[in-house]
Design a protein around this motif. Sequence first.
Motif, mmCIF file in Angstrom:
data_model
loop_
_atom_site.group_PDB
_atom_site.id
_atom_site.type_symbol
_atom_site.label_atom_id
_atom_site.label_comp_id
_atom_site.label_asym_id
_atom_site.label_seq_id
_atom_site.Cartn_x
_atom_site.Cartn_y
_atom_site.Cartn_z
ATOM 1 N N SER A 75 -17.529 12.645 -4.747
ATOM 2 C CA SER A 75 -17.522 13.732 -3.775
ATOM 3 C C SER A 75 -16.111 13.937 -3.232
ATOM 4 O O SER A 75 -15.317 12.989 -3.188
ATOM 5 C CB SER A 75 -18.470 13.421 -2.620
ATOM 6 N N PRO A 76 -15.779 15.158 -2.791
ATOM 7 C CA PRO A 76 -14.468 15.391 -2.172
ATOM 8 C C PRO A 76 -14.214 14.479 -0.983
ATOM 9 O O PRO A 76 -13.064 14.102 -0.712
ATOM 10 C CB PRO A 76 -14.540 16.863 -1.746
ATOM 11 N N ALA A 77 -15.273 14.094 -0.291
ATOM 12 C CA ALA A 77 -15.115 13.199 0.855
ATOM 13 C C ALA A 77 -14.522 11.859 0.446
ATOM 14 O O ALA A 77 -13.832 11.201 1.232
ATOM 15 C CB ALA A 77 -16.464 12.989 1.539
ATOM 16 N N SER A 78 -14.771 11.468 -0.820
ATOM 17 C CA SER A 78 -14.220 10.206 -1.309
ATOM 18 C C SER A 78 -12.701 10.233 -1.336
ATOM 19 O O SER A 78 -12.054 9.201 -1.159
ATOM 20 C CB SER A 78 -14.759 9.897 -2.716
ATOM 21 N N ILE A 79 -12.147 11.420 -1.585
ATOM 22 C CA ILE A 79 -10.695 11.561 -1.612
ATOM 23 C C ILE A 79 -10.127 11.405 -0.209
ATOM 24 O O ILE A 79 -9.160 10.669 0.016
ATOM 25 C CB ILE A 79 -10.295 12.922 -2.216
ATOM 26 N N TYR A 80 -10.744 12.091 0.744
ATOM 27 C CA TYR A 80 -10.217 12.060 2.103
ATOM 28 C C TYR A 80 -10.422 10.713 2.781
ATOM 29 O O TYR A 80 -9.752 10.409 3.768
ATOM 30 C CB TYR A 80 -10.851 13.183 2.927
ATOM 31 N N ARG A 81 -11.326 9.891 2.245
ATOM 32 C CA ARG A 81 -11.474 8.531 2.780
ATOM 33 C C ARG A 81 -10.348 7.632 2.300
ATOM 34 O O ARG A 81 -10.086 6.592 2.898
ATOM 35 C CB ARG A 81 -12.822 7.937 2.370
ATOM 36 N N ARG A 82 -9.674 8.026 1.226
ATOM 37 C CA ARG A 82 -8.634 7.188 0.628
ATOM 38 C C ARG A 82 -7.234 7.784 0.744
ATOM 39 O O ARG A 82 -6.249 7.055 0.646
ATOM 40 C CB ARG A 82 -8.972 6.933 -0.845
ATOM 41 N N PHE A 83 -7.157 9.087 0.910
ATOM 42 C CA PHE A 83 -5.870 9.762 1.019
ATOM 43 C C PHE A 83 -5.889 10.704 2.215
ATOM 44 O O PHE A 83 -6.892 11.368 2.478
ATOM 45 C CB PHE A 83 -5.571 10.559 -0.259
ATOM 46 N N ASP A 84 -4.771 10.755 2.922
ATOM 47 C CA ASP A 84 -4.688 11.640 4.076
ATOM 48 C C ASP A 84 -4.906 13.089 3.650
ATOM 49 O O ASP A 84 -5.496 13.889 4.363
ATOM 50 C CB ASP A 84 -3.323 11.509 4.758
ATOM 51 N N LYS A 85 -4.353 13.441 2.494
ATOM 52 C CA LYS A 85 -4.470 14.778 1.926
ATOM 53 C C LYS A 85 -4.043 14.695 0.467
ATOM 54 O O LYS A 85 -3.663 13.619 -0.013
ATOM 55 C CB LYS A 85 -3.574 15.761 2.689
ATOM 56 N N LYS A 86 -4.082 15.798 -0.245
ATOM 57 C CA LYS A 86 -3.744 15.759 -1.669
ATOM 58 C C LYS A 86 -2.335 15.233 -1.888
ATOM 59 O O LYS A 86 -2.059 14.529 -2.877
ATOM 60 C CB LYS A 86 -3.889 17.153 -2.287
ATOM 61 N N GLN A 87 -1.418 15.545 -0.976
ATOM 62 C CA GLN A 87 -0.035 15.112 -1.126
ATOM 63 C C GLN A 87 0.089 13.592 -1.134
ATOM 64 O O GLN A 87 1.063 13.037 -1.633
ATOM 65 C CB GLN A 87 0.809 15.694 0.015
ATOM 66 N N MET A 111 0.846 -1.203 0.000
ATOM 67 C CA MET A 111 0.000 0.000 0.000
ATOM 68 C C MET A 111 0.867 1.233 0.000
ATOM 69 O O MET A 111 1.886 1.289 0.677
ATOM 70 C CB MET A 111 -0.900 -0.003 1.225
ATOM 71 N N SER A 112 0.499 2.247 -0.745
ATOM 72 C CA SER A 112 1.283 3.468 -0.818
ATOM 73 C C SER A 112 1.138 4.264 0.465
ATOM 74 O O SER A 112 0.042 4.464 0.968
ATOM 75 C CB SER A 112 0.817 4.331 -1.997
ATOM 76 N N GLN A 113 2.272 4.709 1.004
ATOM 77 C CA GLN A 113 2.223 5.568 2.169
ATOM 78 C C GLN A 113 1.544 6.869 1.772
ATOM 79 O O GLN A 113 1.803 7.440 0.730
ATOM 80 C CB GLN A 113 3.635 5.839 2.681
ATOM 81 N N GLY A 114 0.661 7.377 2.621
ATOM 82 C CA GLY A 114 -0.096 8.576 2.288
ATOM 83 C C GLY A 114 -1.467 8.244 1.752
ATOM 84 O O GLY A 114 -2.336 9.088 1.691
ATOM 85 N N ALA A 115 -1.665 7.000 1.338
ATOM 86 C CA ALA A 115 -2.965 6.552 0.858
ATOM 87 C C ALA A 115 -3.569 5.605 1.878
ATOM 88 O O ALA A 115 -2.878 4.821 2.505
ATOM 89 C CB ALA A 115 -2.830 5.836 -0.487
ATOM 90 N N ASP A 118 -9.315 4.364 -8.472
ATOM 91 C CA ASP A 118 -8.796 4.438 -9.838
ATOM 92 C C ASP A 118 -9.385 5.633 -10.587
ATOM 93 O O ASP A 118 -8.697 6.277 -11.386
ATOM 94 C CB ASP A 118 -9.103 3.142 -10.588
ATOM 95 N N LYS A 119 -10.665 5.919 -10.342
ATOM 96 C CA LYS A 119 -11.286 7.097 -10.948
ATOM 97 C C LYS A 119 -10.568 8.372 -10.521
ATOM 98 O O LYS A 119 -10.325 9.273 -11.331
ATOM 99 C CB LYS A 119 -12.761 7.197 -10.543
ATOM 100 N N LEU A 120 -10.225 8.441 -9.243
ATOM 101 C CA LEU A 120 -9.526 9.620 -8.720
ATOM 102 C C LEU A 120 -8.149 9.761 -9.357
ATOM 103 O O LEU A 120 -7.741 10.863 -9.736
ATOM 104 C CB LEU A 120 -9.394 9.512 -7.196
ATOM 105 N N LEU A 121 -7.438 8.658 -9.486
ATOM 106 C CA LEU A 121 -6.106 8.697 -10.077
ATOM 107 C C LEU A 121 -6.179 9.077 -11.554
ATOM 108 O O LEU A 121 -5.374 9.877 -12.045
ATOM 109 C CB LEU A 121 -5.427 7.341 -9.905
ATOM 110 N N ASN A 122 -7.150 8.526 -12.270
ATOM 111 C CA ASN A 122 -7.327 8.871 -13.684
ATOM 112 C C ASN A 122 -7.684 10.344 -13.848
ATOM 113 O O ASN A 122 -7.219 11.009 -14.781
ATOM 114 C CB ASN A 122 -8.410 8.002 -14.314
ATOM 115 N N ALA A 123 -8.518 10.848 -12.944
ATOM 116 C CA ALA A 123 -8.898 12.260 -12.992
ATOM 117 C C ALA A 123 -7.688 13.154 -12.742
ATOM 118 O O ALA A 123 -7.497 14.168 -13.424
ATOM 119 C CB ALA A 123 -9.981 12.546 -11.946
#
Length: 214
Positions: A48-60, A1-5, A18-23
Motif C-alpha cells: 500500500s502507499p501507506a507503506s512508503i510513508y511509514r518508511r520514507f518522509d516523502k518520495k525524495q 540509516m539514510s537521511q530521509g528514510a 527492500d520490495k519498495l527499493l526493488n520496485a
Amino acid sequence: MSQGARKTHQTRSRKTRDKLLNALEKLLKEKDFAEISVAEIATVAGVSPASIYRRFDKKQGFIPVLFDLYLQRLNEWAASPEAKLDLEGCTLRQALQQLAYAAWRQLNQQAHLMRAIHLHGRSHLDLLGERGTQFETAMLHAMQSIIELYTDEVRRTNRERAASMLAYYFNNIFLERGLFPHQTNTWTNDMSDDAFVDEIAEFAYAYLITPEQA
C-alpha cells in the motif's frame, strides 16, 4: 540509516523496504524519477502507499537510499574481475584508455540509478550527507595511484592537483552522454561509443604529459 528514510526494526519491515527499493529500480529503467509516483512504486512492490510513508518522509527520501545502492554496486564492481586494470607493460596512455573504458562500462550498467541521483540529489544535498565526500575520496585515491604508477611519464609537478583534476574529469565527463544519450548535443552524436571513450582518454593523457605553465 539514510537521511530521509525512517527507521525499520523488524525483519518484515526490512523486506517491505527492500520490495519498495526493488520496485523503484525497476521503474527507473523505464522512466525518470520525477515521472514515477508513490502509487506506482507501491503497485509494483505489491504494498500500500501507506507503506512508503511509514518508511520514507516523502518520495525524495529514496534518493540517499538509491545512492547507497549505487555505492554498494560500485564496491561490488570494484572488487570484480571486470574492474581490474591489467597495467603490466602498459604505457600511461594505455592505462588511461583502460580506465576510461572501465568507467564508461560501469556508468552504463548503473545509469538508471545515477540519472535519478544526478538530477534529483543535487537539489537535496542534505539528504546525501557524507556519501558524496566518500565517493569523491575513493575517486581521488584511484587517480593518485595512476599518477604514482606512471610518475616518469607524468609531467604535472603538482601531483595532488593533477589527481584532483583527473578525478573530477572522469567523474563528470561521461555523464551527459551516458545518462542522457537521447538529449545530448549533436557534437558527438556521430561518434561511436568506442571512439568517444578513446578521445576522453586522449584528453586525460594530454593533460598529464603537459607541464604547468610558469
